[in-house]
Design a protein around this motif. Structure first.
Motif, PDB file in Angstrom:
ATOM      1  N   LYS A   1       0.843  -1.199   0.000  1.00 27.65           N
ATOM      2  CA  LYS A   1       0.000   0.000   0.000  1.00 27.65           C
ATOM      3  C   LYS A   1       0.871   1.241   0.000  1.00 27.65           C
ATOM      4  O   LYS A   1       2.070   1.185   0.322  1.00 27.65           O
ATOM      5  N   SER A   2       0.276   2.360  -0.342  1.00 25.83           N
ATOM      6  CA  SER A   2       0.997   3.626  -0.419  1.00 25.83           C
ATOM      7  C   SER A   2       1.657   3.944   0.919  1.00 25.83           C
ATOM      8  O   SER A   2       1.042   3.815   1.964  1.00 25.83           O
ATOM      9  N   GLY A   3       2.937   4.325   0.868  1.00 22.29           N
ATOM     10  CA  GLY A   3       3.675   4.665   2.077  1.00 22.29           C
ATOM     11  C   GLY A   3       4.255   3.469   2.809  1.00 22.29           C
ATOM     12  O   GLY A   3       4.844   3.612   3.868  1.00 22.29           O
ATOM     13  N   ALA A   4       4.107   2.273   2.231  1.00 14.07           N
ATOM     14  CA  ALA A   4       4.613   1.053   2.877  1.00 14.07           C
ATOM     15  C   ALA A   4       5.198   0.147   1.780  1.00 14.07           C
ATOM     16  O   ALA A   4       5.779   0.649   0.818  1.00 14.07           O
ATOM     17  N   ASN A   5       5.059  -1.174   1.930  1.00 13.13           N
ATOM     18  CA  ASN A   5       5.506  -2.087   0.892  1.00 13.13           C
ATOM     19  C   ASN A   5       4.800  -1.726  -0.411  1.00 13.13           C
ATOM     20  O   ASN A   5       3.605  -1.426  -0.407  1.00 13.13           O
ATOM     21  N   HIS A   6       5.529  -1.775  -1.537  1.00 13.03           N
ATOM     22  CA  HIS A   6       4.928  -1.450  -2.818  1.00 13.03           C
ATOM     23  C   HIS A   6       5.763  -2.030  -3.955  1.00 13.03           C
ATOM     24  O   HIS A   6       6.906  -2.426  -3.756  1.00 13.03           O
ATOM     25  N   LEU A   7       5.151  -2.079  -5.120  1.00 11.26           N
ATOM     26  CA  LEU A   7       5.857  -2.471  -6.331  1.00 11.26           C
ATOM     27  C   LEU A   7       6.247  -1.207  -7.067  1.00 11.26           C
ATOM     28  O   LEU A   7       5.508  -0.228  -7.061  1.00 11.26           O
ATOM     29  N   MET A   8       7.425  -1.218  -7.692  1.00 12.58           N
ATOM     30  CA  MET A   8       7.867  -0.088  -8.515  1.00 12.58           C
ATOM     31  C   MET A   8       8.053  -0.592  -9.940  1.00 12.58           C
ATOM     32  O   MET A   8       8.752  -1.564 -10.177  1.00 12.58           O
ATOM     33  N   PHE A   9       7.382   0.092 -10.862  1.00  8.73           N
ATOM     34  CA  PHE A   9       7.524  -0.181 -12.281  1.00  8.73           C
ATOM     35  C   PHE A   9       8.493   0.847 -12.846  1.00  8.73           C
ATOM     36  O   PHE A   9       8.338   2.042 -12.620  1.00  8.73           O
ATOM     37  N   ASP A  10       9.499   0.362 -13.566  1.00  9.08           N
ATOM     38  CA  ASP A  10      10.504   1.242 -14.145  1.00  9.08           C
ATOM     39  C   ASP A  10      10.596   0.937 -15.636  1.00  9.08           C
ATOM     40  O   ASP A  10      10.359  -0.191 -16.066  1.00  9.08           O
ATOM     41  N   LYS A  11      10.971   1.938 -16.396  1.00  9.03           N
ATOM     42  CA  LYS A  11      11.139   1.783 -17.840  1.00  9.03           C
ATOM     43  C   LYS A  11       9.871   1.236 -18.494  1.00  9.03           C
ATOM     44  O   LYS A  11       9.921   0.296 -19.296  1.00  9.03           O
ATOM     45  N   LEU A  12       8.715   1.834 -18.112  1.00  9.56           N
ATOM     46  CA  LEU A  12       7.453   1.418 -18.721  1.00  9.56           C
ATOM     47  C   LEU A  12       7.516   1.593 -20.235  1.00  9.56           C
ATOM     48  O   LEU A  12       7.997   2.611 -20.723  1.00  9.56           O
ATOM     49  N   LYS A  13       7.046   0.620 -20.974  1.00  8.22           N
ATOM     50  CA  LYS A  13       7.065   0.677 -22.435  1.00  8.22           C
ATOM     51  C   LYS A  13       6.065   1.695 -22.957  1.00  8.22           C
ATOM     52  O   LYS A  13       6.215   2.216 -24.052  1.00  8.22           O
ATOM     53  N   HIS A  14       5.024   1.948 -22.186  1.00  7.63           N
ATOM     54  CA  HIS A  14       4.046   2.991 -22.498  1.00  7.63           C
ATOM     55  C   HIS A  14       3.431   3.445 -21.178  1.00  7.63           C
ATOM     56  O   HIS A  14       3.482   2.732 -20.188  1.00  7.63           O
ATOM     57  N   LYS A  15       2.886   4.649 -21.150  1.00  7.15           N
ATOM     58  CA  LYS A  15       2.247   5.157 -19.941  1.00  7.15           C
ATOM     59  C   LYS A  15       0.798   4.694 -19.926  1.00  7.15           C
ATOM     60  O   LYS A  15      -0.010   5.205 -20.701  1.00  7.15           O
ATOM     61  N   PRO A  16       0.474   3.718 -19.070  1.00  4.47           N
ATOM     62  CA  PRO A  16      -0.919   3.280 -19.026  1.00  4.47           C
ATOM     63  C   PRO A  16      -1.818   4.398 -18.501  1.00  4.47           C
ATOM     64  O   PRO A  16      -1.414   5.179 -17.642  1.00  4.47           O
TER      65      PRO A  16
END
Length: 149
Positions: free
Chosen positions: A99-114
């Protein structure tokens, strides 16, 4: 005679319920995901949030997350400091919350901006359980999930 038949019927139903309860407590998986979403990114980076539930009696570990849409890393936040981690524990009969401000996933080098309304697909990889594919809906950049579920 009628009472005997009713008692036998109740005993049969109770036995069936106990057998079903025993079957549902198996240790062969039990991983599910809820509440997945990605706030609409404003650059080629984005965050992802979800809850992983482990209904099995065996602890597991989330070892990686992959996506065809870009690179994904796992992060924890402690005292305001973000750090990349290589795995997260998923306790038996417990959950792992991103959740925001805690554990999270980070997406880097997105092929397109969803954009809001689209989905991003990720695959969660575990030490013990089979991989789980999750479609993360893209929400507004200011989206805040409802609490209390």
């Amino acid at each position: 005679m009628r009472r005997t038949a009713l008692t036998a019927l109740c005993a049969t139903a109770l036995t069936g319920a106990l057998v079903l309860t025993g079957c549902s407590d198996s240790d062969d998986g039990g991983i599910s995901v809820s509440g997945a979403y990605m706030p609409q990114p404003v650059s080629d980076m984005a965050a992802g949030f979800l809850t992983i539930v482990n209904d099995s009696g065996t602890a597991d570990q989330l070892t990686s997350v992959t996506s065809d849409d870009g690179e994904v890393t796992m992060h924890e936040t402690n005292s305001g400091a973000m750090a990349e981690v290589s795995r997260f524990s998923v306790p038996a009969h417990g959950q792992l919350v991103f959740k925001s401000g805690a554990n999270h996933l980070m997406f880097d080098k997105l092929k397109h901006k969803p954009k809001q309304g689209q989905t991003v697909t990720v695959e969660l990889h575990f030490a013990e359980s089979d991989p789980v594919v999750v479609k993360m809906p893209v929400k507004s950049a200011t989206y805040v999930p409802k609490t209390g579920h």
